[in-house]
Structure formats: C-alpha cells, structure tokens
Design a protein around this motif. Structure first.
Motif, PDB file in Angstrom:
ATOM      1  N   LEU A   1       0.825  -1.201   0.000  1.00  0.00           N
ATOM      2  CA  LEU A   1       0.000   0.000   0.000  1.00  0.00           C
ATOM      3  C   LEU A   1       0.865   1.259   0.000  1.00  0.00           C
ATOM      4  O   LEU A   1       0.611   2.207  -0.760  1.00  0.00           O
ATOM      5  CB  LEU A   1      -0.927   0.004   1.219  1.00  0.00           C
ATOM      6  N   ASP A   2       1.901   1.267   0.825  1.00  0.00           N
ATOM      7  CA  ASP A   2       2.765   2.449   0.935  1.00  0.00           C
ATOM      8  C   ASP A   2       3.542   2.713  -0.347  1.00  0.00           C
ATOM      9  O   ASP A   2       3.694   3.874  -0.755  1.00  0.00           O
ATOM     10  CB  ASP A   2       3.759   2.274   2.095  1.00  0.00           C
ATOM     11  N   PHE A   3       4.038   1.672  -0.986  1.00  0.00           N
ATOM     12  CA  PHE A   3       4.894   1.860  -2.153  1.00  0.00           C
ATOM     13  C   PHE A   3       4.142   1.903  -3.468  1.00  0.00           C
ATOM     14  O   PHE A   3       4.557   2.594  -4.406  1.00  0.00           O
ATOM     15  CB  PHE A   3       5.960   0.749  -2.205  1.00  0.00           C
ATOM     16  N   TYR A   4       3.040   1.171  -3.560  1.00  0.00           N
ATOM     17  CA  TYR A   4       2.359   1.052  -4.849  1.00  0.00           C
ATOM     18  C   TYR A   4       0.897   1.486  -4.817  1.00  0.00           C
ATOM     19  O   TYR A   4       0.206   1.395  -5.820  1.00  0.00           O
ATOM     20  CB  TYR A   4       2.454  -0.394  -5.342  1.00  0.00           C
ATOM     21  N   GLN A   5       0.439   1.942  -3.649  1.00  0.00           N
ATOM     22  CA  GLN A   5      -0.938   2.411  -3.489  1.00  0.00           C
ATOM     23  C   GLN A   5      -1.955   1.344  -3.893  1.00  0.00           C
ATOM     24  O   GLN A   5      -3.027   1.633  -4.423  1.00  0.00           O
ATOM     25  CB  GLN A   5      -1.196   3.693  -4.292  1.00  0.00           C
ATOM     26  N   ARG A   6      -1.616   0.107  -3.629  1.00  0.00           N
ATOM     27  CA  ARG A   6      -2.537  -0.995  -3.908  1.00  0.00           C
ATOM     28  C   ARG A   6      -2.955  -1.642  -2.597  1.00  0.00           C
ATOM     29  O   ARG A   6      -2.111  -1.977  -1.769  1.00  0.00           O
ATOM     30  CB  ARG A   6      -1.889  -2.048  -4.808  1.00  0.00           C
ATOM     31  N   LYS A   7      -4.247  -1.833  -2.434  1.00  0.00           N
ATOM     32  CA  LYS A   7      -4.753  -2.512  -1.252  1.00  0.00           C
ATOM     33  C   LYS A   7      -4.979  -3.976  -1.591  1.00  0.00           C
ATOM     34  O   LYS A   7      -5.778  -4.309  -2.463  1.00  0.00           O
ATOM     35  CB  LYS A   7      -6.061  -1.875  -0.786  1.00  0.00           C
ATOM     36  N   VAL A   8      -4.237  -4.850  -0.903  1.00  0.00           N
ATOM     37  CA  VAL A   8      -4.407  -6.285  -1.124  1.00  0.00           C
ATOM     38  C   VAL A   8      -5.066  -6.900   0.101  1.00  0.00           C
ATOM     39  O   VAL A   8      -4.901  -6.419   1.225  1.00  0.00           O
ATOM     40  CB  VAL A   8      -3.067  -6.978  -1.414  1.00  0.00           C
ATOM     41  N   LEU A   9      -5.809  -7.965  -0.120  1.00  0.00           N
ATOM     42  CA  LEU A   9      -6.535  -8.623   0.956  1.00  0.00           C
ATOM     43  C   LEU A   9      -5.605  -9.573   1.696  1.00  0.00           C
ATOM     44  O   LEU A   9      -5.084 -10.540   1.111  1.00  0.00           O
ATOM     45  CB  LEU A   9      -7.733  -9.380   0.394  1.00  0.00           C
ATOM     46  N   ILE A  10      -5.388  -9.309   2.959  1.00  0.00           N
ATOM     47  CA  ILE A  10      -4.436 -10.076   3.760  1.00  0.00           C
ATOM     48  C   ILE A  10      -4.826 -11.552   3.827  1.00  0.00           C
ATOM     49  O   ILE A  10      -3.982 -12.448   3.742  1.00  0.00           O
ATOM     50  CB  ILE A  10      -4.343  -9.482   5.180  1.00  0.00           C
TER      51      ILE A  10
END
Length: 375
Positions: free
Chosen positions: A73-82
């Motif tokens: 999220l911090d580096f690529y602004q992508r939210k992935v589902l944990i």
C-alpha cells in the motif's frame, strides 16, 4: 528416463565451485558477502524466545502478512486482501515454481523472455507444457511485435522480470502500456511478474505490476525478502495474486512446504518496523558507481546498469573466446568468477558478455577490480 533431459547443473553452482577450487573472488553467484544488519541480528535473538517454533498457517505469519500488505500500500498504493491474496514462500524460487505448477497444464505454452533466469523453464517443462523463449531487444527492452507473434491459442502465461536479471534493465512506462494492450487483446493469458529486485533501482524508479490496475487481477507478483534484506540464505519471499488464482497456488504450496520457517517470518515482521526499504537503492547505487569507477581503466566495456546488483560487461576487446571459456579462464588465471550471459539464452547466444555481482564489501570489490584491470 529423465523428466528434464536437457537441464544441466546450475551455472551459478558450477562457477562458485570453480571459484572455491581456485581460491578466486566470487562475483558470480548473486549474494552479498557483508554482515547482516545488527538490528536484524538482535531481533532474531529475541524472536527465538517467542512461540514461533511450530507450524504457522499455510499463508504465513499473520503479523507479517499485515506488514506486507502495508508495504504494498505504501509503495504502490494498492490494497491487497491479507486473508486471501498474500502467500509467504520459501524464497522467490519456490514462489515461481509453485505458481507455474499450480496454473500451467499439459500442452500449455509459457512465454519466457531471454536472456532469462533459469528457474522459469524447468517447472514449465515439469508441467508437460512448452516453454516459448523469445529474445528481448539488443538493449534488453521487450520486443512486443516478436512477443505478440509468438502467442497462440495455447499460450497461458507470460513471465516478465524487471528489474532484470542478468542485465540490470528496468522497464519503462511505455513497456507497461504495451503489456497492458497485449493482455487486453489476449484475455486468457496470465502474467507472472518476477520483481525480486524491486527496491534495487537507481536513476529510474521501479514500476510494479501492483500499480497497474488494468492487469493486476490476472497477475502473480513475486518478491524476495532475501534480496531486499541481504539474507539470501534465509530463503524467504512472498507472492501476491487474486484470490481465484491464489486458491490454486495454495493447493500446491501446502504439499510442497506447507508453511515457511517461523523464526524467519517473525523476525522479518519485526524488522520491517525498524528499516526503510526505500533506502536500498541508494545503498546499492553507491556500490554500483564505485565498482564501475574501479573498472574504468580496465579493458572491459561497462554496459548500462539500471537496477539489481549485477553489472554486465563486454570482453569483446579482450578475447574472441566464447563467454563460458572466458569465464573459466578468468577464474583460473586471474582469480575472479563471473557468469557467462549465454547461459541465460535458450540457444546459447554469445555476445561476449559476462555478469559480475557487486553486492560485496568494498575490499572485495577493490581486490577483484585490481585483478580485472590486469586482464
């Protein structure tokens, strides 16, 4: 009868063995020779006392999965589902192997871009699938016309690698636009993106498939803590994939390793809180620049290096030997080990290029360069 009749022992192991036999400086195999960060060593000593010695969940240590998600999220602004989209693996090699075994079937075709890392083809062949090797351009950028012509109704996967091993090439925005266009026209093709050197880039910033919304939902992205944190011997990495693909990948993963070393996962989870991976590029850029400066007066021609910790050089002005013979002589007569680039091509294409690893302490680089300047 061999299932991999044309696969020979790894060139990396072979050159390291030769270097050991001749007491040579090993710039062949891609691993750092400097000490692990003291902060990490301290964390490991504390983690050993915790309850992390038994099997962890298949996907990985829960706190580490959370840290990985935050990193993306911090580096690529992508939210992935944990819970469903992240898998911790026994190194990037296992991530690549498991992904291919899970998603590729008999008679499928997998496009691999040469020069390529040798871990892409073997699992493809073990699936009774076809590895379609396509050469990159002379500057190691992708040749999209050539790639598109190679696509058939059987093409199931395209494997890409940026920052690129062995050449240090970093793909540009126009390459990713072309990639998106290609995949849009071929909806059946999955993308496997090897991004293990994602934090080791220099003048040009790494562009990750994480940031490409058009194709992220059909992509598997592989990363490496071993490369990022100078701990290649820990054999720990991770992959990110959409849930419908991850379900299949986990089916293979559970029978291949079940779960990854608990102490390593817990230690890395704590370590992420006290370091900044965005400084890694600057650290290795200093080493790249220093190594290039040391070789300035040699007869080797330095090729561009935009990322990774590898420097490719041409020896065309020195010898007409093939690159494998030249590398062997370099070890025996000059005491420095390198990797011949021809081994990364399906047809053994020899351009008189060899690869050095500069992830070494300054003294090692200085001693190696002193020898190389006498060649």
């Amino acid at each position: 009868m061999s299932k991999l009749p044309n696969v020979t022992p790894s060139i990396f192991a072979a050159m390291t063995k030769l270097a050991t036999e001749h007491n040579a400086i090993n710039l062949a195999q891609g691993f750092p020779n400097f000490a692990v960060d003291e902060k990490l060593a301290t964390i490991v000593a504390e983690v050993v006392k915790k309850d992390v010695h038994q099997y962890l969940p298949i996907a990985g240590y829960s706190p580490l999965l959370t840290k990985i998600a935050k990193l993306i999220l911090d580096f690529y602004q992508r939210k992935v589902l944990i819970e469903t989209e992240i898998l911790v693996t026994t190194g990037a090699t296992q991530a690549l192997f498991t992904t291919i075994l899970a998603l590729i079937k008999t008679d499928d075709e997998v496009i691999i871009l040469d020069p390529s890392f040798d871990n892409y083809e073997a699992p493809t062949l073990l699936c009774n699938a076809k590895a379609v090797r396509i050469e990159l351009n002379d500057d190691y950028s992708p040749n999209w016309e050539r790639i598109e012509k190679a696509i058939t109704t059987k093409t199931r996967m395209l494997i890409i690698n940026s920052p690129h091993n062995p050449t240090g090439k970093v793909w540009k925005e126009n390459d990713f636009l072309a990639l998106e266009n290609l995949l849009e026209k071929n909806p059946r093709i999955l993308l496997l993106s090897d991004e293990v050197y994602e934090f080791i880039t220099f003048e040009q910033k790494h562009i990750s498939i994480h940031s490409r919304k058009k194709i992220a939902d059909r992509s598997i992205i592989v990363s490496s803590f071993g490369k990022s944190f100078h701990i290649t011997g820990w054999r720990i990495g991770y992959l990110v994939a959409p849930e419908y693909l991850m379900k299949e990948i986990k089916k293979v993963h559970q029978y291949m390793v079940f779960s990854v070393n608990g102490i390593a996962q817990a230690a890395i989870s704590d370590y992420i809180d006290v370091i900044s991976v965005d400084k890694l590029g600057k650290f290795y850029q200093k080493k790249r620049d220093y190594f290039r400066k040391l070789l300035k007066n040699s007869r080797f021609e330095l090729m561009p290096c935009e990322g990774t910790y590898f420097q490719v050089v041409s020896y065309a002005a020195i010898s007409d030997e093939n690159d494998l013979d030249f590398c062997k002589r370099l070890v025996v007569e000059h005491g420095v080990a390198a990797i011949p680039i021809s081994t990364f091509y399906a047809d053994g294409k020899d351009l008189k290029l060899i690869r050095f690893c500069f992830a070494k302490d300054d003294k090692t680089l200085e001693n190696a360069a002193k020898r190389l300047c006498t060649v």
